[in-house]
Design an enzyme around this catalytic site. Structure first.
Site, PDB file in Angstrom:
ATOM      1  CG  HIS A  61      -1.943  -1.110   1.123  1.00 30.98           C
ATOM      2  ND1 HIS A  61      -2.723  -1.504   2.173  1.00 30.98           N
ATOM      3  CD2 HIS A  61      -2.292  -1.889   0.070  1.00 30.98           C
ATOM      4  CE1 HIS A  61      -3.509  -2.492   1.771  1.00 30.98           C
ATOM      5  NE2 HIS A  61      -3.265  -2.750   0.508  1.00 30.98           N
ATOM      6  CG  ASN A  67      -8.746  -7.699  -2.522  1.00 33.54           C
ATOM      7  OD1 ASN A  67      -8.299  -7.828  -3.654  1.00 33.54           O
ATOM      8  ND2 ASN A  67      -8.075  -8.038  -1.446  1.00 33.54           N
ATOM      9  N   GLY A 123       1.267   0.537 -10.797  1.00 27.69           N
ATOM     10  CA  GLY A 123       2.466  -0.247 -11.114  1.00 27.69           C
ATOM     11  C   GLY A 123       3.359  -0.300  -9.895  1.00 27.69           C
ATOM     12  CG  HIS A 131      -5.043  -6.107  -8.865  1.00 26.39           C
ATOM     13  ND1 HIS A 131      -4.300  -7.134  -9.378  1.00 26.39           N
ATOM     14  CD2 HIS A 131      -4.668  -5.981  -7.573  1.00 26.39           C
ATOM     15  CE1 HIS A 131      -3.505  -7.606  -8.425  1.00 26.39           C
ATOM     16  NE2 HIS A 131      -3.705  -6.929  -7.329  1.00 26.39           N
TER      17      HIS A 131
END
Lengths: 488, 142
Positions: A210, A336, A385, A410
């Site tokens: 993250h 998700n 990316g 994703h």
């Protein structure tokens, strides 16, 4: 089907058409499995348990058409990351493990009217200020720290709560899927333990993959769509990637365990315990769907608070109001998630639980569920990316409804394990190299996280996007490149 | 008792061994702590706290124990290290019922560089008796 095949140890894939490969139905498989990839990506995908996992997914009750692995697929737990599975909402099932631990892990992109020149020379100041003001890592707290009452409100109302409490503007809601609120959320279906974990983490990045990134737009491939998305070359944008934190992780595990106790018969017939599913129509299916939708709302608020805090940081660094810098939400995508959606299955309109785990919804132009702002051009899709490579903005493609239940990839997808990455890279070196050679300023709580997220550990995002674009499931609109990156 | 961090594409796996079930569970918990931090934790910081878990089977007990440690980490803002499993007991009065009594030393997260391990998973989980001892394999989501 052509007679071209691809052999991956104990699995043979048959080529259906360019970039579409099929594992034919056999044994307990209820439907075939499909992998959407180039041969180069397949060579990487076959290296871990991705193919075995996508095949296992076809055992889930009520799964329709085929289980699909996206071009960025890699091994997960139970369901592979990059997996899409659509189960009948009447006589199928809903599967917490097929949504993932981090419910509504996702990405949002905020536009600005700044250009790379405006930022040049201020990168260090900006990255330091973002790092100081946006909570990250473990135990870093949240932008809002509150009691369980507030958590309940967030679970029920999503971004509407943020609007009422001064963390959002009306326009933010109009540029978020479902306007930032899942109506079917049931806060009572979320455990006390989950709420206790969530209350200190409202507005926090967490760690792992993250991050918050300031990026510049390097390419606009489609001028018309680029204009509709408000993107032009050299423009500065902000990308935020995070999810529902401990609240979502706890919710997933709470329901995995409940399913294990109450639906053991179904579980024993599945090839992997992590595929645990509640039969559609059961009490537990209803409860999980309510809890998952509540966690979706929590994650949206999480990203919203981080975005709004980022506006304040830019105000301080650039000494003008965020409105003046036109810092507006472009879009927010979940990767998700499971959602009840209506899809065409063999000519029949059926309500399905579409599970997207490490896959992004990519509805085409004209679909009624695309927010009004983008309905004529198609839903924006944001593909982050790695740190040293670009990210992409796509739009939902014409063929996505036929091929993938309206989904695409994703991200870049991992290639190298975290332990191997730590042996090959050292966080400090990665940071120096990115700054010295590419002008990317990285600041992280943990050096090990930087090493684990080094650019070399990911698949080639360009190849993933090329396949999505060629298949017509998500069309290339623009590419961005990092300038500042903060992570946990 | 000992543990090793193993390769897994996206996540992290812990393989642990121990002479007893108690020892292998504690080693797995120490593996979870190792996956969560950059450096060795200080040896003189943090107080011990106790953990108790009840479940319907051996694997479920390990799952709930590790899940409880992750939960306590978040709500106490402490990383549980130096894990000790004092006792694991199996009762068979009709239904199978397992209980675990354990303790850990909680290092305040503000004192160390720690990273989020999101959750324990059942994926590829093994709890096996091998020779005279026990082996465990667990994948964590990070």
């Amino acid at each position: 089907m052509s007679d071209v095949t691809f052999d991956a140890d104990d699995v043979t894939l048959e080529r259906v058409s360019e970039f579409v490969w099929e594992i034919p139905r056999e044994g307990e498989m209820r439907v075939p499995a499909r992998v959407l990839a180039s041969e180069a990506l397949l060579e990487e995908i076959k290296e871990d348990k991705t193919l075995e996992q996508i095949r296992n997914t076809t055992h889930l009750p009520g799964i329709t058409k085929y289980a699909i692995c996206m071009p960025d697929g890699h091994q997960g737990y139970g369901f592979p990351v990059g997996g899409v599975g659509a189960m009948d909402a009447e006589d199928g099932c809903i599967s917490p493990g097929s949504v993932g631990y981090d419910i509504n892990c996702g990405v949002r992109m905020m536009r600005t009217n700044l250009t790379y020149d405006d930022l040049n020379g201020r990168e260090r100041e900006l990255v330091d200020s973002l790092f100081a003001n946006v909570p990250s890592g473990l135990g870093g707290g949240g932008i809002v720290e509150s009691g369980v009452d507030t958590v309940d409100e967030i679970l029920a109302r999503g971004v509407d709560w943020a609007l009422e409490n001064g963390h959002a503007v009306e326009d933010d809601l109009l540029h978020c899927e479902d306007e930032g609120m899942r109506e079917e959320a049931d806060p009572d279906a979320v455990s006390q333990k989950a709420k206790d974990r969530g209350k200190n983490q409202i507005g926090s990045l967490g760690s792992g993959n993250h991050f918050l990134e300031v990026q510049r737009v390097t390419d606009v491939f489609d001028d018309e769509i680029g204009e509709a998305f408000g993107l032009e070359e050299d423009q500065i944008v902000v990308l935020i990637h995070c999810g529902s934190r401990g609240l979502g992780h706890q919710t997933c595990n709470d329901y995995l365990r409940k399913i294990e106790r109450q639906h053991k018969g179904l579980l024993d017939r599945l090839p992997d315990k992590e595929l645990a599913a509640a039969p559609a129509g059961s009490q537990l299916a209803r409860e999980y769907y309510g809890a998952m939708n509540a966690a979706i709302n929590f994650a949206w608020v999480n990203r919203q608070l981080i975005m709004h805090r980022t506006r304040r940081v830019f105000e301080r660094v650039f000494d003008r109001s965020w409105e003046e810098m036109e810092m507006e939400l472009l879009y927010d995508v979940a990767h998700n998630i499971a959602k009840k959606e209506v899809h065409d299955v063999d000519g029949e309109q059926r309500e399905l639980y579409v599970h997207r785990k490490g896959a992004t919804r990519a509805f085409p132009a004209g679909h009624p569920e695309v927010p009004r702002a983008y309905r004529t051009v198609g839903q924006p899709v944001i593909i982050p990316g790695s740190m040293g490579a670009g990210s992409y903005v796509l739009r939902g493609g014409e063929r996505s409804m036929d091929l993938t239940f309206g989904s695409t990839a994703h991200g870049a997808g991992r290639l190298m394990s975290r332990t191997q990455a730590k042996n090959e890279y050292w966080g400090g070196d990665v940071q120096d190299e990115l700054e010295g050679q590419q002008g990317i300023y990285v600041k992280a709580q943990s050096g090990a996280t930087v090493a684990e997220e080094a650019p070399g550990v990911y698949k080639d995002v360009d190849e993933v996007v090329r396949v999505s674009d060629a298949l017509g499931i998500g069309d290339k609109v623009a590419r961005t490149f990092p300038v500042c990156n903060i992570k946990g | 008792m000992e543990y090793e961090l193993r390769d897994h594409t996206a996540d992290v796996a812990v393989a642990a061994t121990g002479d007893t079930l108690e020892a292998v569970f504690a080693a797995t918990a120490d593996g979870l702590a190792a996956a969560s931090r950059d450096d060795e934790p200080p040896s003189d910081v943090g107080d011990r706290f106790s953990v108790s878990v009840t479940a319907e089977g051996r694997e479920a007990l390990l799952f709930d124990y590790l899940d409880e440690l992750i939960y306590l980490r978040d709500v106490r803002s402490e990383l549980p290290v130096d894990n000790r499993v004092e006792r694991i007991r199996r009762d068979d009065d009709g239904d199978e019922r397992w209980t675990l009594e354990a303790s850990a030393r909680g290092i305040p997260l503000s004192e160390i560089v720690a990273r989020d391990v999101k959750a324990v998973t059942y994926s590829e989980m093994r709890v096996e008796r091998v020779g005279g001892g026990w082996e465990v394999y667990v994948v964590f989501d990070v």
